[in-house]
Write a protein that holds these residues in place. Structure first.
Motif, PDB file in Angstrom:
ATOM      1  N   THR A 112      15.586  32.755 109.573  1.00 25.47           N
ATOM      2  CA  THR A 112      16.969  33.035 109.976  1.00 25.47           C
ATOM      3  C   THR A 112      17.966  32.746 108.870  1.00 25.47           C
ATOM      4  O   THR A 112      19.050  33.327 108.840  1.00 25.47           O
ATOM      5  N   THR A 113      17.613  31.856 107.960  1.00 28.15           N
ATOM      6  CA  THR A 113      18.500  31.533 106.838  1.00 28.15           C
ATOM      7  C   THR A 113      17.937  31.976 105.495  1.00 28.15           C
ATOM      8  O   THR A 113      18.606  31.830 104.480  1.00 28.15           O
ATOM      9  N   ASP A 114      16.707  32.524 105.509  1.00 21.06           N
ATOM     10  CA  ASP A 114      16.022  32.921 104.281  1.00 21.06           C
ATOM     11  C   ASP A 114      16.041  31.779 103.272  1.00 21.06           C
ATOM     12  O   ASP A 114      16.497  31.916 102.127  1.00 21.06           O
ATOM     13  N   ALA A 115      15.521  30.627 103.688  1.00 24.25           N
ATOM     14  CA  ALA A 115      15.542  29.455 102.813  1.00 24.25           C
ATOM     15  C   ALA A 115      14.278  28.633 103.009  1.00 24.25           C
ATOM     16  O   ALA A 115      13.799  28.463 104.145  1.00 24.25           O
ATOM     17  N   SER A 129      12.248  31.904  97.546  1.00 26.77           N
ATOM     18  CA  SER A 129      10.997  31.264  97.155  1.00 26.77           C
ATOM     19  C   SER A 129      11.167  29.761  97.069  1.00 26.77           C
ATOM     20  O   SER A 129      12.248  29.273  96.735  1.00 26.77           O
ATOM     21  N   PRO A 130      10.099  29.011  97.350  1.00 30.28           N
ATOM     22  CA  PRO A 130      10.155  27.573  97.093  1.00 30.28           C
ATOM     23  C   PRO A 130      10.119  27.311  95.599  1.00 30.28           C
ATOM     24  O   PRO A 130       9.896  28.224  94.790  1.00 30.28           O
ATOM     25  N   ASP A 131      10.315  26.060  95.223  1.00 29.14           N
ATOM     26  CA  ASP A 131      10.321  25.704  93.802  1.00 29.14           C
ATOM     27  C   ASP A 131       8.954  25.935  93.158  1.00 29.14           C
ATOM     28  O   ASP A 131       8.876  26.268  91.972  1.00 29.14           O
ATOM     29  N   THR A 169       7.697  35.340  98.408  1.00 30.45           N
ATOM     30  CA  THR A 169       7.819  35.903  99.741  1.00 30.45           C
ATOM     31  C   THR A 169       8.453  37.291  99.684  1.00 30.45           C
ATOM     32  O   THR A 169       9.454  37.496  99.006  1.00 30.45           O
ATOM     33  N   GLU A 170       7.825  38.230 100.423  1.00 31.19           N
ATOM     34  CA  GLU A 170       8.423  39.541 100.651  1.00 31.19           C
ATOM     35  C   GLU A 170       8.392  39.835 102.145  1.00 31.19           C
ATOM     36  O   GLU A 170       7.472  39.406 102.857  1.00 31.19           O
TER      37      GLU A 170
END
Length: 598
Positions: free
Chosen positions: A441-444, A394-396, A379-380
């Motif tokens: 909002t949490t960048d997760a 990024s996800p796993d 993700t950017e």
């Protein structure tokens, strides 16, 4: 006191009343997996047509009170507490700064109390009221993974490498791979019908819904077979869902296989790039469609030849396109200019785009997908104010060309795609069934339940008005053959497992003008927190030709009515169709499709 029963307060209410008892399901305090259908069942019987308490509130001497805390013992303010019985929704409360809540005036009998807070898990407890009762809650981080299920089929069609999926104004979805044997799917009933055939085949097109309710199909190839990509066409057609008829419009100025298509605020369409005969060599030129005249006129060209390029209309009025390099189109001047390049530039250009592009509600743009080996982020995020990109979480499992959908709670769904980094089961072609959810909002990211089978970029994945996400196609080899099966899957996102959903009981109108008002009558909540308008989708490959907007508005609430004032400019609220959701925190109602006039 707690009791060992679920009261199935939502879906099983009628059964429980009829049987005169309760069903054993688990210990009090467990997180109940009631599901979205359950959350709405019987609610109107208890709460009527307003947000006021149901018949069990205010008539007795019983009460339920308690404290809502996090796992560390700190109070959680503004948590939502809901109270239901076998008849349905009863009442709602919010915790104060000390995490305290209270329901009073309750009649004796069994209830279920539910507690939720933003980004925390929803928890329910059963309680048998026979006086004052104390029910405390501990809410950890949200962990629900949603639920995928097969809800239909595109049979007798199995789209290959040329399809599109478009949400129509009546809530049905048209899956169309060549404009001659399109399938129309009704998410509410799970049934399919066939659309009439257009005069000619037109695969690998781009589509969108005009504000008069008709669908426009732009460019593509002369035959549906993937190998026919060298046979680019200039064809433009309209499909009218109301009459089930087609109309051929004046041609594009250029042949365009895999064309980009972007909606402007005034409903003009910007078409760019695409392959041309005889060898699908890409072009850099662009043209504009005026719905009023149904004519195409040339405009400025891209920096270099390209094809389907992820694109959005930004909140500053410019168009951002990213493939490749990222660049901006000045709508007034009709010219393109450079902007900042990706942090991770090794993305495989001039091959197909590795990412999709989503405009977030704060006006930044999110590119999801990465196929290079030099970077580690899927993700950017693009900041229009600075013209720069930054790496995000990024996800796993990192993949390219995943299915990407913006949800009404503002989070972003990524499903399937081609495995690039990480470990996950794949089909023989390298695609995964992995599903993840991103919170800007949490960048997760966090992982959700996987799809039933892996899907690649020819899948068609979009949000429908009841809040689910549906997907079909893309289960075979990329651009090779018809899909080996015809299933339509639906994801019930985690927000559909968070207790009673708010209900839109009435709507003041569905044909809206900018700067005007919209009033929604509601129930199953005392205080909606927002109204979200999210543009309807028109997807193919890694592209969305729909309305690129999520507009969140704070309502003025009076009794059981919530009124919003719509944005006044076409950049803030472009013309077209939207799904209107009434929100309580991150929980959406079932949506209503509305139109914003040009």
């Amino acid at each position: 006191m707690p009791m060992r029963s679920q009261l199935a307060m939502y879906a099983l209410g009628a059964v429980l009343v009829g049987c005169g008892g309760t069903l054993p399901i688990g210990d009090a305090g467990e997180s109940m997996d009631s599901g979205p259908a359950a959350a709405d069942s019987g609610a109107r019987d208890a709460a009527g047509d307003s947000g006021s308490p149901g018949p069990d509130a205010g008539v007795g001497t019983g009460s339920i009170e308690g404290i809502v805390r996090d796992p560390g013992g700190a109070p959680i303010p503004d948590a939502r507490l809901t109270l239901v019985t076998a008849a349905g929704f009863v009442d709602e409360d919010r915790t104060d700064s000390a995490g305290a809540y209270r329901f009073s005036g309750l009649g004796d009998g069994p209830y279920v109390v539910g507690a939720s807070a933003l980004r925390r898990e929803f928890v329910e407890q059963s309680v048998d009221v026979d006086g004052p009762e104390v029910v405390d809650f501990v809410l950890g981080a949200e962990t629900h993974r949603g639920r995928w299920s097969v809800v239909g089929s595109t049979e007798p069609e199995r789209p290959a490498g040329t399809p599109s999926g478009t949400l129509m104004p009546d809530g049905r979805v048209i899956f169309c791979h060549d404009t001659q044997d399109a399938v129309i799917f009704d998410p509410s009933s799970g049934t399919t019908t066939m659309a009439s055939a257009s005069p000619s085949s037109q695969g690998c097109h781009m589509s969108t819904v005009l504000s008069d309710g008709r669908l426009i199909f732009v460019g593509g190839q002369a035959r549906e077979e993937p190998a026919a990509f060298t046979e680019a066409v200039r064809t433009v057609k309209l499909y009218d869902p109301a009459s089930n008829t087609w109309e051929v419009l004046p041609d594009l100025n250029e042949e365009r296989w895999y064309p980009s298509l972007v909606r402007l605020g005034d409903e003009r369409l910007l078409a760019c790039g695409g392959g041309q005969r005889p060898d699908a060599r890409r072009t850099a030129n662009c043209e504009l469609f005026d719905p009023a005249t149904q004519r195409w006129t040339r405009t400025g060209s891209l920096a270099q030849p390209t094809e389907y390029s992820p694109s959005v209309l930004l909140l500053n009025g410019d168009v951002l396109t990213t493939w490749s390099p990222p660049q901006l189109y000045d709508v007034s001047a009709g010219t393109w200019r450079a902007t900042g390049d990706f942090v991770q530039t090794d993305r495989g250009f001039p091959d197909h785009s590795d990412h999709s592009l989503v405009l977030l509600e704060d006006g930044t743009a999110l590119a999801v997908g990465y196929e290079g080996s030099a970077g580690t982020a899927m993700t950017e995020r693009y900041d229009p104010a600075s013209g720069t990109w930054s790496l995000r979480d990024s996800p796993d499992v990192i993949r390219s060309q995943a299915e990407v959908v913006l949800l009404p709670d503002g989070r972003v769904l990524a499903a399937g795609g081609t495995l690039e980094q990480g470990s996950a089961p794949t089909n023989p072609f390298g695609e995964v069934a992995t599903t993840d959810l991103y919170d800007p909002t949490t960048d997760a990211w966090r992982n959700l339940e996987p799809m039933a089978m892996p899907r690649e970029y020819h899948a068609l994945t979009l949000l429908v008005p009841d809040g689910r996400v549906i997907t079909t196609s893309g289960t075979g080899d990329q651009a090779c053959c018809p899909a080996p099966e015809a299933s339509i899957e639906a994801l019930e996102p985690p927000y559909l497992f968070r207790g009673p959903r708010p209900v839109i009981d009435s709507i003041s109108g569905t044909d809206l003008g900018r700067g005007g008002t919209l009033t929604l009558g509601f129930s199953q909540t005392r205080a909606p927190t927002s109204v979200v308008l999210i543009g309807t989708a028109a997807v193919t490959h890694w592209m969305d030709g729909g309305v690129p907007r999520l507009v969140r508005l704070t309502p003025e609430v009076s009794g059981s009515q919530a009124t919003i004032t719509l944005p006044s400019t076409s950049v803030e609220l472009p013309a077209g169709y939207y799904i209107a959701f009434l929100m309580v925190d991150d929980i959406p109602s079932e949506g209503r499709v509305v139109r914003v006039r040009p």
